[in-house]
Design a protein around this motif. Structure first.
Motif, PDB file in Angstrom:
ATOM      1  N   ASN A   1       0.854  -1.190   0.000  1.00 27.82           N
ATOM      2  CA  ASN A   1       0.000   0.000   0.000  1.00 27.82           C
ATOM      3  C   ASN A   1       0.887   1.236   0.000  1.00 27.82           C
ATOM      4  OD1 ASN A   1       1.006   0.060   2.607  1.00 27.82           O
ATOM      5  ND2 ASN A   1      -0.874  -0.768   3.518  1.00 27.82           N
ATOM      6  N   ASP A   2       0.291   2.386   0.185  1.00 25.38           N
ATOM      7  CA  ASP A   2       1.062   3.637   0.144  1.00 25.38           C
ATOM      8  C   ASP A   2       2.137   3.664   1.222  1.00 25.38           C
ATOM      9  OD1 ASP A   2      -0.433   4.495  -1.981  1.00 25.38           O
ATOM     10  OD2 ASP A   2      -1.773   5.781  -0.798  1.00 25.38           O
ATOM     11  N   ALA A   3       1.807   3.129   2.401  1.00 27.73           N
ATOM     12  CA  ALA A   3       2.782   3.122   3.499  1.00 27.73           C
ATOM     13  C   ALA A   3       3.972   2.237   3.150  1.00 27.73           C
ATOM     14  CB  ALA A   3       2.119   2.639   4.787  1.00 27.73           C
ATOM     15  N   ALA A   4       3.688   1.064   2.560  1.00 29.48           N
ATOM     16  CA  ALA A   4       4.769   0.154   2.166  1.00 29.48           C
ATOM     17  C   ALA A   4       5.636   0.778   1.079  1.00 29.48           C
ATOM     18  CB  ALA A   4       4.183  -1.170   1.687  1.00 29.48           C
ATOM     19  N   GLN A   5       4.981   1.425   0.100  1.00 27.35           N
ATOM     20  CA  GLN A   5       5.735   2.057  -0.982  1.00 27.35           C
ATOM     21  C   GLN A   5       6.630   3.169  -0.455  1.00 27.35           C
ATOM     22  OE1 GLN A   5       5.801   0.995  -4.300  1.00 27.35           O
ATOM     23  NE2 GLN A   5       7.587   2.349  -4.228  1.00 27.35           N
ATOM     24  N   LYS A   6       6.141   3.899   0.544  1.00 24.23           N
ATOM     25  CA  LYS A   6       6.946   4.971   1.131  1.00 24.23           C
ATOM     26  C   LYS A   6       8.184   4.405   1.803  1.00 24.23           C
ATOM     27  CE  LYS A   6       6.623   9.023   4.155  1.00 24.23           C
ATOM     28  NZ  LYS A   6       5.738   9.824   5.037  1.00 24.23           N
ATOM     29  N   GLN A   7       8.031   3.266   2.492  1.00 23.40           N
ATOM     30  CA  GLN A   7       9.187   2.633   3.134  1.00 23.40           C
ATOM     31  C   GLN A   7      10.173   2.103   2.099  1.00 23.40           C
ATOM     32  OE1 GLN A   7       6.480   0.177   5.766  1.00 23.40           O
ATOM     33  NE2 GLN A   7       8.144   0.529   7.220  1.00 23.40           N
ATOM     34  N   ILE A   8       9.637   1.532   1.034  1.00 24.47           N
ATOM     35  CA  ILE A   8      10.500   1.057  -0.059  1.00 24.47           C
ATOM     36  C   ILE A   8      11.272   2.215  -0.665  1.00 24.47           C
ATOM     37  CG2 ILE A   8      10.484   0.154  -2.418  1.00 24.47           C
ATOM     38  CD1 ILE A   8      10.038  -2.113  -0.640  1.00 24.47           C
ATOM     39  N   ASP A   9      10.584   3.327  -0.908  1.00 18.43           N
ATOM     40  CA  ASP A   9      11.234   4.502  -1.490  1.00 18.43           C
ATOM     41  C   ASP A   9      12.347   5.024  -0.581  1.00 18.43           C
ATOM     42  OD1 ASP A   9       9.546   4.384  -3.662  1.00 18.43           O
ATOM     43  OD2 ASP A   9       8.164   5.916  -2.915  1.00 18.43           O
ATOM     44  N   THR A  10      12.105   4.987   0.726  1.00 18.14           N
ATOM     45  CA  THR A  10      13.117   5.442   1.681  1.00 18.14           C
ATOM     46  C   THR A  10      14.338   4.525   1.651  1.00 18.14           C
ATOM     47  OG1 THR A  10      11.443   6.407   3.138  1.00 18.14           O
ATOM     48  CG2 THR A  10      13.602   5.941   4.112  1.00 18.14           C
ATOM     49  N   LEU A  11      14.087   3.216   1.616  1.00 14.76           N
ATOM     50  CA  LEU A  11      15.186   2.251   1.530  1.00 14.76           C
ATOM     51  C   LEU A  11      15.986   2.446   0.251  1.00 14.76           C
ATOM     52  CD1 LEU A  11      13.888  -1.231   2.775  1.00 14.76           C
ATOM     53  CD2 LEU A  11      15.983  -0.066   3.477  1.00 14.76           C
ATOM     54  N   TRP A  12      15.277   2.632  -0.870  1.00 16.72           N
ATOM     55  CA  TRP A  12      15.964   2.814  -2.143  1.00 16.72           C
ATOM     56  C   TRP A  12      16.825   4.082  -2.136  1.00 16.72           C
ATOM     57  CZ3 TRP A  12      17.888   0.564  -6.083  1.00 16.72           C
ATOM     58  CH2 TRP A  12      18.276   1.303  -7.196  1.00 16.72           C
ATOM     59  N   ALA A  13      16.285   5.154  -1.571  1.00 15.93           N
ATOM     60  CA  ALA A  13      17.046   6.405  -1.502  1.00 15.93           C
ATOM     61  C   ALA A  13      18.320   6.207  -0.693  1.00 15.93           C
ATOM     62  CB  ALA A  13      16.181   7.505  -0.887  1.00 15.93           C
ATOM     63  N   ASP A  14      18.238   5.418   0.373  1.00 16.47           N
ATOM     64  CA  ASP A  14      19.411   5.162   1.211  1.00 16.47           C
ATOM     65  C   ASP A  14      20.426   4.296   0.480  1.00 16.47           C
ATOM     66  OD1 ASP A  14      21.043   5.048   3.540  1.00 16.47           O
ATOM     67  OD2 ASP A  14      20.155   3.123   4.049  1.00 16.47           O
ATOM     68  N   LEU A  15      19.947   3.233  -0.169  1.00 16.26           N
ATOM     69  CA  LEU A  15      20.851   2.302  -0.840  1.00 16.26           C
ATOM     70  C   LEU A  15      21.482   2.890  -2.095  1.00 16.26           C
ATOM     71  CD1 LEU A  15      18.647  -0.898  -0.483  1.00 16.26           C
ATOM     72  CD2 LEU A  15      20.877  -0.542   0.591  1.00 16.26           C
ATOM     73  N   SER A  16      20.745   3.763  -2.779  1.00 14.04           N
ATOM     74  CA  SER A  16      21.234   4.308  -4.047  1.00 14.04           C
ATOM     75  C   SER A  16      21.882   5.675  -3.907  1.00 14.04           C
ATOM     76  CB  SER A  16      20.079   4.422  -5.047  1.00 14.04           C
ATOM     77  OG  SER A  16      19.148   5.402  -4.618  1.00 14.04           O
ATOM     78  N   GLY A  17      21.762   6.278  -2.706  1.00 14.89           N
ATOM     79  CA  GLY A  17      22.284   7.623  -2.538  1.00 14.89           C
ATOM     80  C   GLY A  17      21.494   8.654  -3.324  1.00 14.89           C
TER      81      GLY A  17
END
Length: 376
Positions: free
Chosen positions: A236-252
């Protein structure tokens, strides 16, 4: 005009000297973006030295004439950084690439680069040229004086047979190479078919590149994931937000598509950075990809984020089969997985052909949720 050009060059040199690998690393440590690491600092010294040598560097084709009026400047040696997964090799190389004081430069995943080479050779051979490698090399030389490769590895005999001659042309023209790898050069293409024909490439690497073992005890990627949730449900939107945060951290915050070419087809992972990639279920399993395609993906990335995995049924039997094959490929390659799905692994596919066999996939999805999975 000459005075203006001289002033512009002086400003460019001053800026590039200030934007050095070490200075940029210090800024990121101070901001909290990076954790200071002694082993990374040692690699930075080598990268800093190369950065300084590149300020006034001209490839061979440009300094031959100047050599007639004096001694041509020494050719800088490139760098071969090797070490375990998650030690920061790709991050350091990207930091070097971003600050490198050279205009014609390219950063590319080594596997994708070799696919491009094979495609170019195929096209050139159609013209009837006797030695196809030379014009392909000349095109690369014309486009870049600095090549930065992520994850140098050789697993394909077709690559092994041509890589030595290709890089001989590049090095002869003065192209500087910086690369990362999980292996020492002498372990490349280990036990490969006709490996004796590949050995000259190992000699080239050791002649033209300094070797640096990034021997850190810290797996920074593992540390980032140690306390993170790796499987999100429902999507859901909450899960996607967490995924986006993880991706931003991993990809810089930086990513480009990774395009893998196999048997004349392209497999695109829309988001890729530092051997980490992200794609949706539909992009990976909604298309007619086969086992070889998924093996190609698994050996090209170290961590894959798969988003929006739906509940599966007989209506999506083909997609379910592909998903099973994808997970098997990732599992065997020890590729880390982050996923978002409609429901828990055991509930993803309960009815339809193959539902019983899916139990193994569900078990593997559970096992892969462990933060330390894939370290051995």
């Amino acid at each position: 005009m000459r005075k203006l050009l001289s002033e512009v060059k002086e400003i460019f040199v001053r800026v590039t000297i200030f934007m050095t690998p070490i200075a940029t690393y210090d800024q990121r440590v101070e901001s909290g973006e990076l954790t200071d690491d002694t082993a990374q600092r040692q690699a930075l010294v080598a990268l800093q030295n190369l950065h300084e040598q590149l300020v006034d560097y001209k490839p061979k084709s440009k300094w031959l004439l100047s050599g007639l009026f004096g001694v041509a400047p020494p050719r800088p040696k490139g760098l071969y950084m090797y070490g375990g997964v998650g030690r920061g090799k790709s991050m350091l190389m990207d930091l070097f690439f971003d600050t490198a004081p050279i205009k014609r430069k390219r950063r590319v995943h080594f596997h994708a680069f070799m696919q491009e080479i094979q495609d170019s050779l195929h096209a050139v051979r159609k013209t009837g040229v006797e030695d196809a490698i030379k014009p392909v090399a000349q095109k690369i030389i014309a486009d870049a004086s600095l090549l930065c490769f992520d994850e140098m590895q050789i697993t394909d005999i077709a690559d092994a047979m041509i890589v030595g001659r290709l890089f001989e042309h590049l090095f002869e023209a003065g192209v500087i190479v910086v690369t990362t790898s999980n292996r020492h050069p002498t372990d490349l293409y280990k036990n490969g078919l006709n490996r004796q024909l590949f050995v000259p490439f190992i000699d080239l690497i050791q002649d033209y590149l300094l070797l640096h073992n990034l021997d850190s005890e810290t797996d920074h990627r593992q540390n980032r994931l140690a306390k993170e949730q790796l499987y999100f449900t429902p999507h859901n939107d909450a899960a996607q937000k967490q995924i986006d945060t993880l991706w931003a951290d991993l990809s810089g915050g930086h990513s480009t598509p990774l395009v893998l070419k196999r048997k004349g087809r392209e497999i695109t992972l829309p988001f890729h950075n530092n051997s980490t990639a992200m794609a949706s279920f539909d992009e990976l399993c909604g298309k007619p990809l086969g086992p070889g395609d998924y093996l190609e993906i698994a050996k090209s990335v170290k961590l894959l984020i798969v988003t929006n995995i739906p509940a599966l049924s007989s209506a999506k039997n083909n997609e379910a089969k592909r998903f099973v094959t994808l997970i098997d490929a990732l599992y065997e390659a020890k590729t880390k997985l982050i996923a978002s799905a409609a429901t828990e692994p055991e509930q993803l596919y309960t009815t339809g052909r193959g539902a019983f066999e899916f139990e193994r996939t569900a078990s593997r999805l559970r096992e892969m949720q462990s933060a330390d999975w894939g370290n051995n």
